[in-house]
Design an enzyme around this catalytic site. Structure first.
Site, PDB file in Angstrom:
ATOM      1  CB  THR A 253      -0.922  -0.011   1.241  1.00  0.00           C
ATOM      2  OG1 THR A 253      -1.839  -1.096   1.094  1.00  0.00           O
ATOM      3  CG2 THR A 253      -1.703   1.276   1.390  1.00  0.00           C
TER       4      THR A 253
ATOM      5  CE  LYS B 276      -2.924  -5.889   7.996  1.00  0.00           C
ATOM      6  NZ  LYS B 276      -3.014  -5.648   6.561  1.00  0.00           N
TER       7      LYS B 276
ATOM      8  CE1 TYR C 262      -5.667 -28.846  30.583  1.00  0.00           C
ATOM      9  CE2 TYR C 262      -4.000 -27.587  29.408  1.00  0.00           C
ATOM     10  CZ  TYR C 262      -4.999 -27.661  30.360  1.00  0.00           C
ATOM     11  OH  TYR C 262      -5.320 -26.556  31.097  1.00  0.00           O
TER      12      TYR C 262
ATOM     13  CG  ASP D 109      -1.445  -6.655  -2.530  1.00  0.00           C
ATOM     14  OD1 ASP D 109      -2.333  -5.799  -2.512  1.00  0.00           O
ATOM     15  OD2 ASP D 109      -1.301  -7.526  -1.638  1.00  0.00           O
ATOM     16  CB  SER D 110       2.910  -7.936   0.853  1.00  0.00           C
ATOM     17  OG  SER D 110       1.891  -8.043   1.811  1.00  0.00           O
TER      18      SER D 110
ATOM     19  CB  THR E 278       0.572  -4.253   6.421  1.00  0.00           C
ATOM     20  OG1 THR E 278      -0.689  -4.227   5.743  1.00  0.00           O
ATOM     21  CG2 THR E 278       1.138  -2.852   6.516  1.00  0.00           C
ATOM     22  CG  ASP E 279      -2.363  -7.844   3.335  1.00  0.00           C
ATOM     23  OD1 ASP E 279      -2.784  -7.208   4.328  1.00  0.00           O
ATOM     24  OD2 ASP E 279      -2.910  -7.797   2.218  1.00  0.00           O
TER      25      ASP E 279
HETATM   26  N1  ASP Z   1      -2.520  -5.638   0.486  1.00  0.00           N
HETATM   27  C1  ASP Z   1      -1.489  -4.730   0.922  1.00  0.00           C
HETATM   28  C2  ASP Z   1      -0.182  -5.466   0.922  1.00  0.00           C
HETATM   29  O1  ASP Z   1       0.065  -6.228   1.818  1.00  0.00           O
HETATM   30  C3  ASP Z   1      -1.814  -4.179   2.256  1.00  0.00           C
HETATM   31  C4  ASP Z   1      -0.794  -3.207   2.815  1.00  0.00           C
HETATM   32  O2  ASP Z   1       0.269  -2.966   2.290  1.00  0.00           O
HETATM   33  O3  ASP Z   1      -1.090  -2.654   3.886  1.00  0.00           O
HETATM   34  O4  ASP Z   1       0.584  -5.301   0.022  1.00  0.00           O
END
Ligand code: ASP
Length: 329
Positions: A12, A157, A276, A54-55, A86-87
């Site tokens: 982004t 994230k 457990y 786009d990531s 960010t993804d």
């Molecule tokens: N879809 C975008 C990416 O990960 C979202 C971002 O950058 O915040 O490239």
């Protein structure tokens, strides 16, 4: 003037337009100069386009290219900033931290929730803070976002549309960039910087849920060399109902010598497979406790373990030995 290598990968931060698409390299550099002129007062910045995606399109092969580029170029710079969507930023940060052990320069990943060219973009501050952190922060792979610096392999994230998009639930922040910028010392460099760029992506991440048909994960075993299971809480999963029990999965994985790393769905703390019945069963079948690894760090580390080891016992040792402060035992 200190020198910073800036590797742009997309996301982004570098997008524009109404239906956002990636800015072309020249337009990106122009926007960067126009919107964040202070960057070029902080350091002599060499901008390099690693990719422009786009990531959600990020892949292990690109992690390896980034690691090789950083390994080759860092000796000529004072630090590096990697701009990233960010993804999947948490995956890339984990991968770079494992691929560059013994790092003696800061590598800071950052991105933004709003494109660089837009009013109220968080990109400007994130970029300035990332360069500041690359110059003064700990010499390891970190993530700088919303005035905080985190250990890269510890982040998740956590928000889609607020500026504080990342958290590091199991490890304290490494820096606070408020009125003053203060940093923790971070990892002590061990040995010389090395490049470990091999990965085997034939893995799968499986989240346990009520009602899961165990035949599906069993079928997954035909396609993978390793599995990460995101279990409940301390590392639990169903074993009582014969139609829903995951016990056969663990038995079959053991028979086929396919390592299973168990991490928790819970956001904080880690698994304790001794607590457990199901965890104890998993341990008896040779499952590997991933302690407090995030699911994304566990997955990337398993990819690397499979590339550098041969037996399940070696994978266990590899996964459970910290490379860059990614887990607490
Ligand atoms: N879809 C975008 C990416 O990960 C979202 C971002 O950058 O915040 O490239």
């Amino acid at each position: 003037m200190p020198r910073i290598l800036m590797l742009h990968t997309g996301g982004t931060l570098g997008m524009a337009g109404r239906r956002p698409s990636a800015l072309r390299p020249a337009a990106f550099f122009r926007t960067l100069k126009a919107r964040v002129p202070e960057l070029f007062e902080l350091a002599d910045i060499e901008l390099e386009l690693a990719c422009n995606i786009d990531s959600s399109e990020m892949q292990p092969e690109i992690w390896a290219e980034l690691a090789r580029e950083l390994y080759r170029k860092l000796p000529h710079f004072d630090g590096a900033v990697v701009t990233h969507g960010t993804d999947t930023l948490a995956f890339t940060a984990s991968a770079l931290s494992f691929m560059l052990p013994g790092l003696n320069k800061a590598v800071v990943l950052t991105g933004s929730q709003r494109p660089l060219g837009e009013i109220r973009s968080d990109a400007r501050l994130n970029l300035i803070d990332a360069v500041t952190s690359a110059l003064r922060g700990p010499k390891e792979v970190t993530v700088c976002f919303d005035s905080r610096l985190y250990r890269g392999n510890r982040v998740r994230k956590v928000k889609v549309s607020e500026y504080d998009a990342f958290e590091s639930p199991n490890f304290p922040v490494l820096g606070v960039l408020g009125v003053n910028a203060t940093f923790e010392p971070g990892l002590r460099p061990r040995g010389r910087p090395r490049l470990r760029d091999a990965l085997d992506p034939r893995v799968f991440l499986l989240k346990v849920f009520p009602g899961m048909d165990p035949a599906i994960p069993l079928a997954v075993l035909d396609h993978v060399r390793g599995l990460v299971i995101e279990a409940y809480g301390a590392g639990n999963f169903p074993v009582a109902d014969p139609l829903r029990s995951l016990a056969p999965l663990f038995r079959e994985a053991k028979r086929r010598q396919i390592p299973i790393v168990v991490v928790s769905q819970a956001y904080r703390n880690g698994v304790d497979l001794t607590l457990y019945e199901s965890g104890a069963f998993a341990l008896a079948q040779g499952a590997i406790s991933g302690y407090d690894l995030t699911p994304s760090a566990a997955l990337v580390k398993l990819m690397q373990a499979l590339a550098y080891t041969r037996t399940v016992d070696e994978v266990r040792r590899y996964v459970q030995t910290p490379i860059a402060g990614e887990l607490t035992r």
